[in-house]
Write an enzyme that holds these catalytic residues in place. Sequence first.
Site, PDB file in Angstrom:
ATOM      1  N   LYS A 582      16.241   7.241  35.851  1.00 49.66           N
ATOM      2  CA  LYS A 582      17.021   6.327  35.003  1.00 49.66           C
ATOM      3  C   LYS A 582      17.236   4.961  35.632  1.00 49.66           C
ATOM      4  O   LYS A 582      17.763   4.062  34.985  1.00 49.66           O
ATOM      5  CB  LYS A 582      18.414   6.942  34.752  1.00 49.66           C
ATOM      6  CG  LYS A 582      18.411   8.053  33.750  1.00 49.66           C
ATOM      7  CD  LYS A 582      19.815   8.480  33.430  1.00 49.66           C
ATOM      8  CE  LYS A 582      20.321   9.574  34.301  1.00 49.66           C
ATOM      9  NZ  LYS A 582      19.907  10.924  34.138  1.00 49.66           N
ATOM     10  N   LEU A 616      15.903  16.223  24.755  1.00 56.34           N
ATOM     11  CA  LEU A 616      16.313  16.011  23.360  1.00 56.34           C
ATOM     12  C   LEU A 616      15.739  14.695  22.832  1.00 56.34           C
ATOM     13  O   LEU A 616      15.692  13.706  23.556  1.00 56.34           O
ATOM     14  CB  LEU A 616      17.843  15.931  23.243  1.00 56.34           C
ATOM     15  CG  LEU A 616      18.639  17.189  23.587  1.00 56.34           C
ATOM     16  CD1 LEU A 616      20.137  16.886  23.436  1.00 56.34           C
ATOM     17  CD2 LEU A 616      18.243  18.338  22.678  1.00 56.34           C
ATOM     18  N   GLY A 667      20.959  23.411  38.928  1.00 55.54           N
ATOM     19  CA  GLY A 667      20.022  22.309  38.656  1.00 55.54           C
ATOM     20  C   GLY A 667      20.424  21.377  37.528  1.00 55.54           C
ATOM     21  O   GLY A 667      19.596  20.693  36.951  1.00 55.54           O
ATOM     22  N   LYS A 685      23.688   6.135  30.755  1.00 54.56           N
ATOM     23  CA  LYS A 685      23.049   6.627  29.535  1.00 54.56           C
ATOM     24  C   LYS A 685      23.499   5.854  28.294  1.00 54.56           C
ATOM     25  O   LYS A 685      22.677   5.484  27.457  1.00 54.56           O
ATOM     26  CB  LYS A 685      23.337   8.114  29.357  1.00 54.56           C
ATOM     27  CG  LYS A 685      22.568   8.973  30.358  1.00 54.56           C
ATOM     28  CD  LYS A 685      22.996  10.424  30.232  1.00 54.56           C
ATOM     29  CE  LYS A 685      22.266  11.282  31.259  1.00 54.56           C
ATOM     30  NZ  LYS A 685      22.876  12.607  31.376  1.00 54.56           N
ATOM     31  N   GLY A 799      18.782  20.109  32.811  1.00 53.26           N
ATOM     32  CA  GLY A 799      17.968  21.223  33.309  1.00 53.26           C
ATOM     33  C   GLY A 799      16.544  20.770  33.541  1.00 53.26           C
ATOM     34  O   GLY A 799      15.996  19.980  32.768  1.00 53.26           O
TER      35      GLY A 799
END
Length: 816
Positions: A582, A616, A667, A685, A799
């Site tokens: 990111k 997603l 994780g 985000k 995950g």
Amino acid sequence: MQVLKFGGTSVANAENMNKVSSIVQQALVRMPQSKTIVVVSALGGVTDVLLQSGGLAAAGDESYKELLQKVEQRHLEAVKALIPVTQQSSVLSWVKQRCNEIEDICNGVFLLGELSARTKDRIVSFGELLSSKIIAARLNALGIENIWVDSRELIRTDSHYGSASVDFSLTNSLCNDFFSAAAAKLFIVPGFVAADDKGNTTTLGRGGSDYTAAIIAGAVSAQSLEIWTDVSGMMTADPRLVPNARILPHISYQEAMELSHFGAKVIYPPTIQPVMSKNIPVWIKNTFAPEDHGTLIENDVHKNGNNIRGISSISKIALLSLEGSGMVGIPGFSRRLFESLANDFINVILITQGSSEHSICVGIDEALAEKAKLAVDKTFAHEIETGRVEPLRIEKGLAIVALVGDNMKSHPGISGKMFGAIGRNGVNVRAIAQGSSERNISAVIAATDVKKAINVLHEDFFETTYKQINLFVAGTGNVGGKLLAQLKQQQQYLQQNMRLQVRIVGMANSKKMVFSDEGIDLDNWRDHLQKGETMDLGNFVETIRSKNLRNSVFVDVTANELVAQVYDQLLAKSISVVACNKVACSSAFAYYKKLKDLAREYNAFFLFETNVGAGLPVIGTLNDLMRSGDVVTRIEAVLSGTLNFVFNNYDGTRSFAQVVKQAQDEGYTEPDPRLDLSGTDVMRKIMILAREAGERLDMEDITNNTFMPASCMVGSVDDFYKEMEKQEKHFKEIYQKAAESGKKLKFVAKFEGGKAAVGLQHVDSQSDFYHLYGKDNVVLFYTNRYPDQPLVVKGAGAGAEVTASGVFADIIRAAH
Ligand code: ADP
Ligand code: ASP
Ligand code: MG
């Protein structure tokens, strides 16, 4: 009559010459009543060595003697292996005499320190003279009678040594007279060599043995010409550059001419002319696989549905540009330009002129560039002096790639597809030419881009099998490991169902890096990486750039700041970047913007779907909304799988620190869990979402109502856990306050009216956030089209497995 020509590899050694003998035997059986003429090249590599020897001698370097010694040795060995001992002596002495002659000439060159074009032709002619004599002797030894004919008696040329022009009327009658009068059935002829009217040896240009065969075939109106070489025919592209090139069973004379003109070395370009005018079919056949069909070149060619027949390339091209305002509308400039080049025997390979007539651009052999400049600047000296024309501009290091096909004409879209394909791969086109016959489109590009361009074009125009995707993966930790496992599992499916061949060409972690052009074997990538060299990010990036492979994708599955800083260098080379890291998208707005702009400018993809909500489809959905003209008015989201997991599992029975530790062990956290707990990761985000929604937002613009005591955030990760244990009371209070009123704790991010904020909220059962379990994320998009009921994306948002699958999906997106 039939003519067969055998190239350098076909006669490279005794073993291959044996193959040639049996092909000749079969040809005789096939046409027992006809005469058969066999044209032979020099033993593979000998022409180069002879030229090199002459050059060394002229430069006063005595090592030419050693080279000539080796040449002699090679020929003597062939004789000894092919001819029975009792018959060897006359051939051996002939070979020795010729080798002595070469040495005498080279000694003369050495003494004079000078090598004229004429002497060069003398020296180089021995290659074909020797090889053909040995083949003739071999056939005799097998009881196959034949006559050896010196082609200098048959082919008459001008005295332009090195690449002489044929006097066809004289040559045709010499050939006809000789072959019709001769009693034998089989003739062996050295290729490449000829003679001028004074009897001096000339040659027909490199690769010219093909031409010798075609000249003779044309002269005697042969029934067929067979060119025997080391490939099973003319192929869709040079097999040395394009491993997937395939054989063309039929092509027209014109197509063969265009392909060879633009570099398909398998036939020497002038070869087609003499046979085409007589309609003589030409076969390209493989000496090492004689049963293969080969390529038939003839007039009528059945259309096979593909408008493009082949792709070829010529390297070592220089582009000459003659420019000047004084050229506009004045006739004669091009004539004078081309005349001055022709007078110096400079062959023009490609011409382009814009309709403004302000400049003419021609492509020529790079080695002749300086000579061309002298000639042209002299021709236009007056115009240059008066400023009407600029001195000739030369650009080197270029190459031409050409698409060839009879059926290209009247099929729109081919050039669009061509330039689209190479443009997508960052290949800059310097000049374009299309013949009015519309049989070829050629583009001048940097020589360093040729391999990539040819392969991309081949994939786009010919390959129904697959498209190759070349991945460079940085990071082999949690997500990286899962990604590699998924890629391994899907490789076959992608190839069969999506026609994508995905290969990992480079791989690195913080310690090691490894490259493999064939693709790293995913069954034991850990071993390969272990044996690799020490990781050096600059080196890794430079290797990716210099490999210059088509459809390259850099995959960043690290969380590393330095790695995020190299994206710009990659995008600027049209290398797509897929990142779950990111850092780049949440760094300063200027860098984020720069990366987006570079991707657009260089036709590359910059994809980072997994930056928000792991696998997603959050960013993809947002992009689709924006592209279709919707306007985002508000985003509300729970974006931290970690915090969700922690607050879903924390009820005071186990300590807060223990629950955080569990999240890390499973994780769900960033490598440094404080990034999650502090809310920083959620800030990043929501900022990325806001930026993707069109807002110019930086971290300072976001309010963070953190619930973490400041004391937890200093020191090491160990200190962090210890301090959390100490602060357990604080966490319990937060929990109890919510639980008392029947509410849940959710760490919510919100973006509205250009402002963003993150913080812990109490949510009741009416809220969209209430029923979020495990490591779920949810994003609510309120837009002009979804004003009251938001568009909702929800599901597991953390995950390694789901993140890897999101990265995988981005890779496939970049591949298309
Ligand atoms: P020879 O010595 O038999 O004359 P060449 O080396 O001159 O052989 O030509 C054959 C070579 O041409 C092949 O080995 C191949 O690498 C190269 N080549 C380049 N383009 C093509 C093409 N389009 N089709 C087939 N071969 C090609
Ligand atoms: N031996 C010559 C060359 O290498 C001619 C040929 O092989 O066609 O160029
Ligand atoms: Mg050749």
